[in-house]
Each structure stands twice: as C-alpha cells, then as structure tokens.
Design a protein around this motif. Structure first.
Motif, PDB file in Angstrom:
ATOM      1  N   SER A  11       0.846  -1.199   0.000  1.00  0.00           N
ATOM      2  CA  SER A  11       0.000   0.000   0.000  1.00  0.00           C
ATOM      3  C   SER A  11       0.881   1.249   0.000  1.00  0.00           C
ATOM      4  CB  SER A  11      -0.894  -0.005   1.239  1.00  0.00           C
ATOM      5  OG  SER A  11      -0.103   0.165   2.404  1.00  0.00           O
ATOM      6  N   PRO A  12       0.306   2.415  -0.308  1.00  0.00           N
ATOM      7  CA  PRO A  12       1.088   3.659  -0.226  1.00  0.00           C
ATOM      8  C   PRO A  12       1.698   3.891   1.158  1.00  0.00           C
ATOM      9  CG  PRO A  12      -0.965   4.036  -1.423  1.00  0.00           C
ATOM     10  CD  PRO A  12      -1.043   2.655  -0.879  1.00  0.00           C
ATOM     11  N   GLN A  13       0.973   3.513   2.222  1.00  0.00           N
ATOM     12  CA  GLN A  13       1.503   3.668   3.568  1.00  0.00           C
ATOM     13  C   GLN A  13       2.721   2.754   3.800  1.00  0.00           C
ATOM     14  OE1 GLN A  13      -1.721   3.097   2.872  1.00  0.00           O
ATOM     15  NE2 GLN A  13      -2.616   5.106   3.357  1.00  0.00           N
ATOM     16  N   GLN A  14       2.655   1.550   3.242  1.00  0.00           N
ATOM     17  CA  GLN A  14       3.798   0.643   3.379  1.00  0.00           C
ATOM     18  C   GLN A  14       4.983   1.122   2.549  1.00  0.00           C
ATOM     19  OE1 GLN A  14       1.450  -2.694   2.277  1.00  0.00           O
ATOM     20  NE2 GLN A  14       1.361  -3.520   4.368  1.00  0.00           N
ATOM     21  N   MET A  15       4.710   1.695   1.395  1.00  0.00           N
ATOM     22  CA  MET A  15       5.791   2.249   0.592  1.00  0.00           C
ATOM     23  C   MET A  15       6.442   3.438   1.304  1.00  0.00           C
ATOM     24  SD  MET A  15       6.096   0.297  -1.946  1.00  0.00           S
ATOM     25  CE  MET A  15       7.307   1.280  -2.836  1.00  0.00           C
ATOM     26  N   GLU A  16       5.648   4.168   2.090  1.00  0.00           N
ATOM     27  CA  GLU A  16       6.212   5.253   2.892  1.00  0.00           C
ATOM     28  C   GLU A  16       7.248   4.708   3.880  1.00  0.00           C
ATOM     29  OE1 GLU A  16       4.743   8.684   6.097  1.00  0.00           O
ATOM     30  OE2 GLU A  16       3.519   6.914   5.719  1.00  0.00           O
ATOM     31  N   MET A  17       6.947   3.552   4.469  1.00  0.00           N
ATOM     32  CA  MET A  17       7.889   2.933   5.397  1.00  0.00           C
ATOM     33  C   MET A  17       9.163   2.519   4.666  1.00  0.00           C
ATOM     34  SD  MET A  17       7.450  -0.585   7.638  1.00  0.00           S
ATOM     35  CE  MET A  17       7.578  -1.628   6.168  1.00  0.00           C
ATOM     36  N   TYR A  18       9.002   1.838   3.526  1.00  0.00           N
ATOM     37  CA  TYR A  18      10.172   1.367   2.790  1.00  0.00           C
ATOM     38  C   TYR A  18      11.036   2.526   2.294  1.00  0.00           C
ATOM     39  CZ  TYR A  18       8.137  -3.333   2.676  1.00  0.00           C
ATOM     40  OH  TYR A  18       7.629  -4.562   3.017  1.00  0.00           O
ATOM     41  N   ASN A  19      10.435   3.660   2.029  1.00  0.00           N
ATOM     42  CA  ASN A  19      11.185   4.814   1.518  1.00  0.00           C
ATOM     43  C   ASN A  19      11.742   5.709   2.616  1.00  0.00           C
ATOM     44  OD1 ASN A  19      11.064   4.977  -1.559  1.00  0.00           O
ATOM     45  ND2 ASN A  19       8.912   4.569  -1.075  1.00  0.00           N
ATOM     46  N   SER A  20      11.436   5.397   3.863  1.00  0.00           N
ATOM     47  CA  SER A  20      11.885   6.227   4.981  1.00  0.00           C
ATOM     48  C   SER A  20      13.374   6.005   5.264  1.00  0.00           C
ATOM     49  CB  SER A  20      11.076   5.912   6.238  1.00  0.00           C
ATOM     50  OG  SER A  20      11.646   6.509   7.368  1.00  0.00           O
TER      51      SER A  20
END
Length: 323
Positions: A11-20
C-alpha cells in the motif's frame, strides 16, 4: 480466501515505510546490534567451556540459553537483510515486496523458538536451583546430569510449544516481512505470551526466595555468599529480559493495528527487546564469571597468610572452589 499465487501489492503507507531513511538507518542499526551480540555470545560460550568456576549444570543452562539467543539472532539477521534487500533493489516493484508466509516459515519459527527457548531454559535453571537448595549434599554429586536432563526436557517443551503455536496454520497468507506473525497463528502466540508473563514473574519471585535461603545457609561463608549473589544477579537479569520481551510483544501486538506501517516498523526496529538482551546476557555472563573467579582467588590468597595445617588449608581451598 485468495489463491497463494495471487500477488499482494504494498500500500502507499507501506511504501512510505520502505522509503523512509529513518527506517533504513534503523535496519542497519539492528544488524550492528545483531552481529555484536553474536560475537559476544561466542566469547561467552568459550568462557563457559574453558572456565569451570561455577557448577556444570549452571554452565550448561547458560550455554543452552546463549544458543537460543544465537538461534534468534541468526534468524533476525536474515530477516533484516531481506528487508534491506527489498529497500535497495525492489522498491520499483511494489507487488513483489510481500512474502508468502510459508516461505518465511523457518525464519519465523526460529525467531519464536529462540525467544521461547530462553523462557523455558529459565524454568530449567529455576528448578535446578530449587533442588540444589533442598538437596544441598546430594545435588553436587550428580554433576552434569541435572543439566542434561532438565535442558533436554525444556528443549523438548520448547519444540512442542512452537509446533503448537503454528499448529494447523497452512501459512498461505502474504506478509510484508518474514518477522510478521501469520494471522492464523497470532492468537495462540498471544496466549503463550500470557503464560510466559506469569512464568517470568514466578521465576523472579522463586529466585528471590532461593537467594534468601542461600544467604541463611552461607552466611558464615563470605566468599560462597558473594558467588551465590553473583549467580542470582545473573539469573535475575535473564529473567528480567524474558519478562520485558513478553511485556513488549503483548503491548506491540495490541497497539500495532492502530499504527501506520512506518510507526510499526520503527517501533519494532528500535524497541524490540530481544536483540538488546542478547547483547546484555553474554556480557553479564562474562562479567559474573570474572567476578566469581577474582573473589575466589582473593580468598585463596587470604588463606595463605593464615597459620594452619596443610590438610586444613587444602580443605578450605577445595570448599571455596567447589562453590
């Protein structure tokens, strides 16, 4: 139920984690902690194998506990390397970031077995200390057998417990990382955490009582008492680490549904207690062994300055060393 072949996209929220960048730094910090702990575990096991300054059963329990630490840390390293690989090479493929729970089977099983194994080996150590306190003359004559029997029994209990936690779970779900519990098994795992919490509390209370009894038994033997207190401190440190693990994990599993993936990932990466415990426990073992050895050497040197027969002198030295 979706087919195992159906891909699950992040999800976009999970991609936010991976990109952090914070999350990525936390993962590398986890690896540093894990590799440091493995080095310390090897050093502590070597010290336990080469220095016979505490009884054989206690050394055996400590070694088995350290092996449980290493089992957990090995799986933890694999887990962290997997996530770092995703971040570095697969962020452009959001539908290939998830893992099948079955493919994560051995990593997840070993993470759980390492943690629960440390809890069960504390039960073995507590039982050993109870019996050694009750049968003060008989227990030392049994040498390594209490350690062999109790360790083997607790290893069997741990294996059975892990199998029960994952019992009847087809592991067909998809999970974002191999460290995340399969949904169908999480209920039984939380039930075990409830039991483990009470086990850890019982271990600590029982060992306080044992220390009091040992103080009464050894009050005339100052060096023996200091050794007893040192072993008690080491045992309590391990019990405390198991207690903190159960508290943290129960709290995390309760709050996780209300967290964003980034919050959940950072919380797990920075406050998960077991990697820190696997640094603290071998360090404390080495410090405790050094403390006991120095206490005994000082006592032996003090005896040399006393005037008495050779037989009396050797009997006192033997009594100090056998403690």
């Amino acid at each position: 139920m979706s087919s195992p072949e159906t891909p699950v996209c992040a999800s976009p929220q999970q991609m936010e984690m991976y990109n952090s960048h914070f999350y990525t730094c936390a993962l590398f910090f986890n690896l540093l902690i894990a590799f440091t702990s493995m080095t310390l575990i090897i050093m502590a096991i070597r010290k336990l194998l080469t220095e016979s300054i505490i009884n054989t059963s206690t050394r055996m329990f400590l070694i088995v506990g350290l092996l449980c630490c290493s089992l957990h840390q090995t799986a933890y390293i694999v887990l962290r390397v997997q996530v770092i690989f995703q971040i570095l090479f697969k962020l452009d493929q959001p539908c290939k970031l998830y893992y099948k729970a079955y493919d994560c089977k051995y990593v997840t099983f070993n993470l759980v077995a390492g943690n629960t194994g440390m809890i069960f080996i504390q039960s073995a150590m507590t039982i050993d200390r109870i019996l050694a306190t009750v049968f003060t003359n008989l227990w030392p004559k049994l040498k390594y057998w209490p350690g062999v029997i109790l360790s083997s029994f607790m290893i069997g209990c741990n294996y059975t417990n892990v199998q029960f936690i994952f019992w009847n779970d087809p592991l067909t779900d998809y999970v974002p990382t191999c460290g995340q519990f399969p949904p169908k098994s999480i209920g039984r795992f939380q039930n075990f955490l409830e039991i483990a919490l009470y086990m850890s509390l019982a271990h600590m209370v029982i060992n306080v009582i044992i220390l009091y009894v040992n103080v009464m038994q050894d009050r005339r033997q100052r060096v023996a008492l200091k050794s007893t207190q040192a072993i008690f401190f080491l045992s309590m440190s391990q019990f405390l680490s198991c207690f903190l693990y159960t508290i943290f994990t129960k709290l995390y599993l309760t709050l996780q549904p209300d967290m964003t993936p980034l919050q959940s990932g950072l919380t797990l990466a920075l406050t998960y207690t077991t990697p820190y415990a696997c640094i603290a426990i071998p360090s404390l073992i080495m410090v405790t062994l050094t403390f006991i050895r120095n206490q005994r050497h000082r006592s032996i040197n003090a005896l040399r300055s006393q005037t008495e027969t050779g037989d009396q002198y050797m009997q006192k030295i033997k009594k100090i060393w056998d403690r």
